[in-house]
Design a protein around this motif. Structure first.
Motif, PDB file in Angstrom:
ATOM      1  N   SER A 532       0.715  -1.198   0.077  1.00 53.20           N
ATOM      2  CA  SER A 532       0.225   0.017  -0.085  1.00 53.20           C
ATOM      3  C   SER A 532       0.819   1.300  -0.117  1.00 53.20           C
ATOM      4  N   VAL A 533       0.490   2.194  -0.847  1.00 52.46           N
ATOM      5  CA  VAL A 533       1.166   3.601  -0.701  1.00 52.46           C
ATOM      6  C   VAL A 533       0.801   4.382   0.049  1.00 52.46           C
ATOM      7  N   VAL A 534       1.697   4.813   1.005  1.00 42.51           N
ATOM      8  CA  VAL A 534       1.372   5.677   1.979  1.00 42.51           C
ATOM      9  C   VAL A 534       2.059   7.232   1.826  1.00 42.51           C
ATOM     10  N   ILE A 535       3.173   7.207   0.963  1.00 41.67           N
ATOM     11  CA  ILE A 535       3.532   8.535   0.624  1.00 41.67           C
ATOM     12  C   ILE A 535       3.748   8.575  -0.955  1.00 41.67           C
ATOM     13  N   ALA A 536       3.175   9.431  -1.444  1.00 45.11           N
ATOM     14  CA  ALA A 536       3.351   9.794  -2.976  1.00 45.11           C
ATOM     15  C   ALA A 536       3.833  11.079  -3.071  1.00 45.11           C
ATOM     16  N   ALA A 537       5.270  11.277  -3.426  1.00 42.52           N
ATOM     17  CA  ALA A 537       5.627  12.695  -3.373  1.00 42.52           C
ATOM     18  C   ALA A 537       6.585  13.067  -4.833  1.00 42.52           C
ATOM     19  N   ILE A 538       5.887  14.255  -5.357  1.00 41.10           N
ATOM     20  CA  ILE A 538       6.549  14.606  -6.576  1.00 41.10           C
ATOM     21  C   ILE A 538       7.716  15.643  -5.969  1.00 41.10           C
ATOM     22  N   THR A 539       8.835  15.317  -6.175  1.00 40.70           N
ATOM     23  CA  THR A 539       9.864  15.931  -5.296  1.00 40.70           C
ATOM     24  C   THR A 539      11.198  15.661  -5.944  1.00 40.70           C
ATOM     25  N   SER A 540      12.429  16.371  -5.436  1.00 43.30           N
ATOM     26  CA  SER A 540      13.599  16.213  -5.802  1.00 43.30           C
ATOM     27  C   SER A 540      13.981  16.959  -6.991  1.00 43.30           C
ATOM     28  N   CYS A 541      15.278  17.298  -6.983  1.00 42.96           N
ATOM     29  CA  CYS A 541      15.920  18.022  -8.430  1.00 42.96           C
ATOM     30  C   CYS A 541      15.954  17.136  -9.600  1.00 42.96           C
ATOM     31  N   THR A 542      15.851  15.789  -9.769  1.00 46.22           N
ATOM     32  CA  THR A 542      15.806  15.171 -10.769  1.00 46.22           C
ATOM     33  C   THR A 542      14.799  15.226 -11.728  1.00 46.22           C
ATOM     34  N   ASN A 543      13.712  15.468 -11.287  1.00 42.83           N
ATOM     35  CA  ASN A 543      12.505  15.623 -12.240  1.00 42.83           C
ATOM     36  C   ASN A 543      11.926  17.010 -12.015  1.00 42.83           C
ATOM     37  N   THR A 544      11.856  17.655 -11.117  1.00 41.76           N
ATOM     38  CA  THR A 544      11.032  18.869 -10.927  1.00 41.76           C
ATOM     39  C   THR A 544      11.609  20.150 -11.795  1.00 41.76           C
ATOM     40  N   SER A 545      12.863  19.955 -12.389  1.00 48.27           N
ATOM     41  CA  SER A 545      13.183  20.879 -13.381  1.00 48.27           C
ATOM     42  C   SER A 545      12.844  20.727 -14.662  1.00 48.27           C
ATOM     43  N   ASN A 546      12.103  19.551 -14.822  1.00 48.11           N
ATOM     44  CA  ASN A 546      11.553  19.154 -16.100  1.00 48.11           C
ATOM     45  C   ASN A 546      10.219  19.446 -16.566  1.00 48.11           C
ATOM     46  N   PRO A 547       9.785  20.497 -17.275  1.00 47.88           N
ATOM     47  CA  PRO A 547       8.623  20.721 -17.727  1.00 47.88           C
ATOM     48  C   PRO A 547       7.574  19.807 -18.156  1.00 47.88           C
ATOM     49  N   SER A 548       8.250  18.676 -18.983  1.00 44.16           N
ATOM     50  CA  SER A 548       7.476  17.716 -19.684  1.00 44.16           C
ATOM     51  C   SER A 548       6.781  16.818 -18.592  1.00 44.16           C
ATOM     52  N   GLY A 606      11.901  23.333  -2.278  1.00 45.67           N
ATOM     53  CA  GLY A 606      13.215  22.418  -1.704  1.00 45.67           C
ATOM     54  C   GLY A 606      13.184  21.148  -1.817  1.00 45.67           C
ATOM     55  N   CYS A 607      14.329  20.585  -1.301  1.00 46.00           N
ATOM     56  CA  CYS A 607      14.623  18.986  -1.555  1.00 46.00           C
ATOM     57  C   CYS A 607      13.691  18.200  -0.038  1.00 46.00           C
ATOM     58  N   THR A 608      12.713  17.766  -0.283  1.00 40.15           N
ATOM     59  CA  THR A 608      11.966  17.266   0.625  1.00 40.15           C
ATOM     60  C   THR A 608      12.194  15.929   0.933  1.00 40.15           C
ATOM     61  N   THR A 609      10.954  14.948   0.312  1.00 43.22           N
ATOM     62  CA  THR A 609      10.695  13.520   0.720  1.00 43.22           C
ATOM     63  C   THR A 609      12.324  12.851   0.234  1.00 43.22           C
ATOM     64  N   CYS A 610      12.818  13.297  -0.846  1.00 41.83           N
ATOM     65  CA  CYS A 610      14.103  12.631  -1.638  1.00 41.83           C
ATOM     66  C   CYS A 610      15.396  12.510  -0.532  1.00 41.83           C
ATOM     67  N   ILE A 611      15.404  13.600   0.390  1.00 40.95           N
ATOM     68  CA  ILE A 611      16.446  13.764   1.289  1.00 40.95           C
ATOM     69  C   ILE A 611      15.817  13.149   2.817  1.00 40.95           C
ATOM     70  N   GLY A 612      14.746  12.544   2.756  1.00 43.84           N
ATOM     71  CA  GLY A 612      14.200  12.227   4.014  1.00 43.84           C
ATOM     72  C   GLY A 612      13.467  13.319   4.785  1.00 43.84           C
ATOM     73  N   ASN A 613      12.950  14.476   4.418  1.00 40.52           N
ATOM     74  CA  ASN A 613      12.322  15.389   4.873  1.00 40.52           C
ATOM     75  C   ASN A 613      10.884  15.155   4.626  1.00 40.52           C
ATOM     76  N   SER A 614      10.287  14.189   4.724  1.00 39.72           N
ATOM     77  CA  SER A 614       8.885  13.641   4.508  1.00 39.72           C
ATOM     78  C   SER A 614       8.011  14.127   5.546  1.00 39.72           C
ATOM     79  N   GLY A 615       8.458  14.139   6.448  1.00 38.95           N
ATOM     80  CA  GLY A 615       7.639  14.739   7.704  1.00 38.95           C
ATOM     81  C   GLY A 615       6.866  13.245   8.273  1.00 38.95           C
ATOM     82  N   GLU A 616       6.233  13.603   9.289  1.00 40.02           N
ATOM     83  CA  GLU A 616       5.645  12.503   9.919  1.00 40.02           C
ATOM     84  C   GLU A 616       4.226  11.840   9.098  1.00 40.02           C
TER      85      GLU A 616
END
Length: 999
Positions: A532-548, A606-616
């Protein structure tokens, strides 16, 4: 100047050809024929020919006790003058000779004017074509950048003509692993790594002050850009005011850190600090900071950058040579030290064809990552070429370049072409700037024009990918290079449940694999299963620079909304754009409202879930997972998914494109076959399938074309330079030396230089050391130095509680990197650590061998240190892979680790170990701790010569144990410069000693 190993090595290399060096030899050798072998001076250690310099230093020692290393420590402030007075006749001549040798660039004859089309000139540049050397035409573009830097900085001291020749002759010299110096044009920091870097600089100023030197010499000599992007956490999600709420909490937690960085921006010259809330460092670098070509004082040269984050490589998509280094290496580069590197091999990666409809850049990069991991590219450059390169966008190139650390390369480089120039215009660079960039790169044979016939370049090895062969995929559940085709995901998931515990296994018994955990979520019935998915995050430098892919995610959300699908409320969804530009084009396209409806509200920049800053997670969700031992999943558009990184409660973590993150959030599970099973039921009662919500390539292209505009970039970055109210209201003291607050739990004066003397400690072996930890393969820097949350039962938590810090204010290890007391306690504190000394038990504990006690790693290390006992670490392959985390080397040093013996090392981490004075040793091929019968219960002695002159890069070293076992390892000091750092006890003491005695 304090004469050190690299200086002498450079002098020796040209002694036979330089008349200046010959004069220097005759000047200094008259004083005394040879120093005794025990002399600790690096001059004496490295070079008998320059014995006069050593003799001068020795004359200082003759008047003071032998134990003092020749210095009257009653008055440390007079140290510099003592050395200069005693050695002045020799050193003055030495300085004059060096000044003569370095006064003129040996290649000034090829300094050429670059004309402007309308008259006048852009400036002058060192012309590679003017060398008239046919070997240069065959060089990879990435090597040409190293060559230009060597030519421009050729002073025949730090950089010599021999170094230039090695690079020109790259085809023959690269296989020999030769050493070259490299001076990057600038340095890039983010706040997790930037805070300890600025702490070290502040501490170095204090050390120089204490040693009687000029502390103002500790100042960046090249531009340093620091982007505060790693501190924001997803405390508030699925809310319209999430950005403001999370930023307020970010400032509340990190006020001390931010004030310290603001102090640094004022105290140090040449340092730009980009305030919180501006975006992710690598996207800001791509869109704003990247110069591509510098024009400094009328001299043109390529932009190049080293950064304290391993994903600095993202800038390679823009044709800027950049890669990650440890914080300690970056600090030395800031202070004008050339980086010593092994001239790398270059893998030529040819792209052909075109991506199929519906295939994303993320699918491409996960495919490339798997191919390159299999090929083996550690320590190498990868250079992309071929017609297919011209058919992928700059953002897609940046996505591939970003994940260089995941495929193990130093960098993945895309030379500048017309697509690059279009991107520069799109992101607001002026027409004049773009014209200068194109003119310079064309004139210096660094521009690729796919409309013209291509000269075949030589590469060390070759790979090829037809873009049409790329298929939709994700990666996981524990490593970035474990790619899974989307069509195989359900079968792969079930095999992971069955497999024994490992990178692709959870060992869930068959009879519990269908377990359902039912619970109440805010009054609504809810349930979780394995997967079961409990975290779904659009995050990190890898993809958030990419408009497509960002607009693609919006289109998936829109189609789902229109069909009546909704993400379950207990899934923690979030959207953390890499810059404000993303928000602008999502709003203009009208797609942000659909993302909001599905719970993907913007949570911060900023860099959130990818660095472990996903929160509780919500308490009810966390309880359902722990009480039922559910293998819960996170799906994120990041680049790292190591176990324990994203969140302590998500044991399965998958990397996916932003549109796939939305799709999996809608499905609510990774246990699904998107080709055959419906995602959900629509408002009309009919099943909705993946194909019903997936946008076509044309739909995405149309959205990009109409929504991503140059003015968005200009207005966003004009606003960044003005800061924000919370940042602007931070008041800081303006002083050159930092006023340390002993009560601070964020910023603490480290002990590195407390007992530092002006003379280096010299080389050293290891005697009767205990094994602190015994590891298997793929121990990452996350395992060694976690960046995520501070566990409530950890030594770091105990330290904070003792100082009155509430648990809710613990923050993360990453945010407290400026405090060595916490970071030492956080070393080897990863909750997923597997230590063979505990027979495979998972957790941050070890066995204290003398007593047999099971203790936290910090407590065991403290016990060894208190007893005066050294320790080592045993490890398998790829030790230190992952982020370029300086604390993964600093922490073990503070714990008393003297050596790491591994099957292989990740490039950056190995050099960081040397930079902190730790010995890196490699087992011989085919051997490891298990094959040698080592249990870790032995005591280890490493027979390393005490004289640095007797150590050579890559030499064999004998290791013996107290039970009679003996084996041979390879000493992984890879360059002469690294040996000099080791001789000084690390790179920073080396720099301090050099600068303190400089006139």
């Amino acid at each position: 100047m304090y004469i050190t190993g690299p200086h002498i090595s450079a002098l020796l290399r040209r002694a036979s050809r330089s008349s200046a060096a010959t004069r220097l030899h005759s000047t200094v050798s008259r004083t005394q024929p040879s120093p005794p072998p025990s002399d600790p001076s690096p001059v004496a250690s490295r070079c008998r020919s320059y014995s006069g310099v050593s003799s001068a230093f020795r004359s200082v020692r003759s008047s003071v006790p032998r134990w003092s290393h020749g210095v009257d420590w009653k008055s440390p402030a007079t140290l510099t003058s003592q050395i200069r007075t005693a050695a002045s006749p020799v050193l003055d001549r030495f300085h004059r000779t060096l000044a003569t040798m370095a006064s003129q660039n040996a290649f000034n004859g090829i300094l050429t004017g670059l004309p402007k089309p309308g008259g006048g000139e852009f400036g002058k540049f060192y012309s590679l074509p003017a060398l008239n050397d046919p070997r240069i035409d065959k060089l990879p573009y990435s090597i040409r950048i190293l060559l230009e830097s060597a030519i421009r900085n050729c002073d025949n001291f730090q950089v010599t003509k021999d170094d230039v020749e090695k690079i020109i002759d790259w085809e023959k010299t690269a296989p020999k692993q030769v050493e070259i110096p490299f001076k990057p044009a600038r340095v890039l920091l983010q706040d997790f790594t930037g805070v300890p870097a600025v702490v070290d600089l502040a501490c170095m100023r204090d050390a120089m002050n204490n040693l009687g030197g000029d502390s103002n010499k500790i100042n960046p000599l090249v531009p340093v850009d620091l982007v505060i992007d790693h501190s924001v956490q997803v405390d508030v999600a699925r809310s319209e005011n999430a950005v403001q709420a999370n930023m307020e909490l970010e400032f509340q937690r990190n006020k001390e850190r931010f004030a310290f960085l603001k102090w640094g921006s004022k105290a140090f010259h040449n340092m730009l600090v980009v305030p919180p809330g501006s975006g992710i460092v690598h996207q800001v670098n791509l869109e704003y900071l990247g110069r591509v070509v510098f024009n400094t004082d009328g001299v043109l040269y390529p932009d190049s950058v080293v950064g304290t984050d391993s994903h600095t490589t993202m800038i390679d998509g823009l044709g800027v040579a950049g890669w990650g280094v440890g914080g300690i290496e970056a600090e030395a580069a800031m202070l004008g030290q050339p980086m010593s590197m092994v001239l790398p091999g270059v893998v030529g990666f040819k792209l052909s064809g075109k991506l199929r409809d519906g295939v994303t850049a993320t699918d491409l990069v996960l495919t490339v990552t798997q191919m390159l991991r299999k090929h083996g590219v550690v320590g190498k450059f990868v250079e992309f070429h071929g017609d297919g390169v011209g058919k992928i966008s700059l953002a897609d190139r940046a996505t591939i370049a970003n994940m260089s650390p995941e495929y193990g390369a130093t960098m993945g480089f895309f030379p500048v072409d017309h697509v690059t120039l279009q991107y520069l215009r799109l992101t607001g660079r002026s027409d004049d700037t773009v014209a200068m960039i194109e003119a310079y790169l064309r004139a210096n044979n660094m521009f690729v024009d796919y409309k013209e016939p291509q000269v075949e370049r030589v590469y060390s090895s070759y790979l090829e990918l037809d873009l049409a062969d790329v298929e939709p995929c994700i990666s996981g559940p524990k490593r970035p290079h474990d790619r899974v085709p989307l069509k195989d995901m359900k079968a792969d998931w079930h095999s992971c449940l069955d497999n024994k515990v490992g990178f692709k296994g959870f060992a869930v018994p068959k009879d519990t694999q269908d377990k359902v955990a039912k619970f109440s979520f805010h009054g609504e019935p809810a349930e979780l299963r394995h997967g079961s998915v409990v975290i779904a995050a659009i995050t990190s430098c890898t993809n958030t620079s990419n408009p497509s892919v960002m607009l693609g995610a919006g289109l998936v959300a829109k189609k789902a909304c229109e069909l009546g699908l909704k993400v379950k409320p207990w899934i923690k969804t979030s959207l953390a754009p890499g810059s404000g530009v993303v928000t602008k084009y999502l709003l203009k396209s009208g797609l942000q409202k659909y993302l909001d409806e599905q719970g993907f509200n913007i949570v911060g920049y900023g860099c959130t879930t990818c660095i472990g800053n996903s929160g509780e997670l919500d308490e009810t969700v966390g309880a359902a997972i722990t009480e039922n031992d559910i293998i819960a999943s996170a799906v994120l558009s990041g680049n790292r998914n190591f176990e324990g990184r994203v969140h302590a409660l998500t044991r399965a973590n998958y990397l996916a494109s932003p549109p796939l993150v939305v799709a999996y959030a809608l499905a609510g599970t990774v246990d699904i076959d998107f080709e055959k099973e419906p995602i959900g039921v629509g408002k009309d009662g009919k099943d909705v399938y993946f194909r019903d919500i997936w946008p076509s390539t044309q739909e995405v292209a149309d959205a990009v074309q109409s929504s991503v505009l140059p003015d968005m970039f200009k207005s966003t970055y004009e606003a960044i330079t003005k800061g924000n109210p919370m940042w602007n209201n931070l008041s800081v003291e303006e002083s050159k030396l930092y006023s340390w607050d002993p009560k601070s739990t964020y910023i603490h004066e480290p002990p590195y230089f407390k007992s530092m003397t002006m003379y280096p400690p010299g080389a050293h072996g290891v005697k009767d050391a205990y094994c602190l930890l015994n590891f298997g393969d793929s121990i990452t820097t996350d395992h060694i130095s976690p960046a995520g949350s501070i566990h409530k039962d950890s030594p770091a938590a105990k330290y904070l509680l003792e100082r009155g810090v509430d648990r809710k204010d613990f923050n993360s290890y990453g945010s407290r990197r400026g405090n060595d007391e916490i970071m030492a306690r956080g070393t080897f504190a990863n909750i997923r650590l597997v230590n063979k000394l505990l027979n495979g038990e998972v957790g941050p504990k070890t066995l204290h061998i003398p007593t047999g006690e099971k203790l936290s790693v910090f407590d065991a290390a403290s016990k060894y240190k208190a007893a005066g006992q050294d320790t080592i670490v045993l490890a398998g392959a790829e030790y230190g892979s992952g982020s370029s985390r300086d604390w993964a080397a600093k922490g073990p040093m503070l714990l008393g680790v003297k050596a790491v013996i591994a099957k292989s090392f990740e490039r950056i981490h190995r050099s960081n170990l040397v930079g902190m004075g730790i010995i890196p040793l490699c087992f011989k091929a085919g051997e490891d701790a298990d094959t040698l019968g080592l249990t870790g219960h032995e005591r280890y002695s490493i027979d390393l010569p005490n004289s640095i002159s007797e150590i050579r890069p890559g030499q064999d070293v004998t290791v013996t144990t107290d039970n009679g076992k003996s084996f041979t390892c390879t000493a992984r000091f890879d360059t002469e410069v690294e040996l000099a750092y080791f001789n000084h006890g690390g790179i920073l003491p080396y720099v301090i000693r050099q600068l303190t005695t400089q006139k």
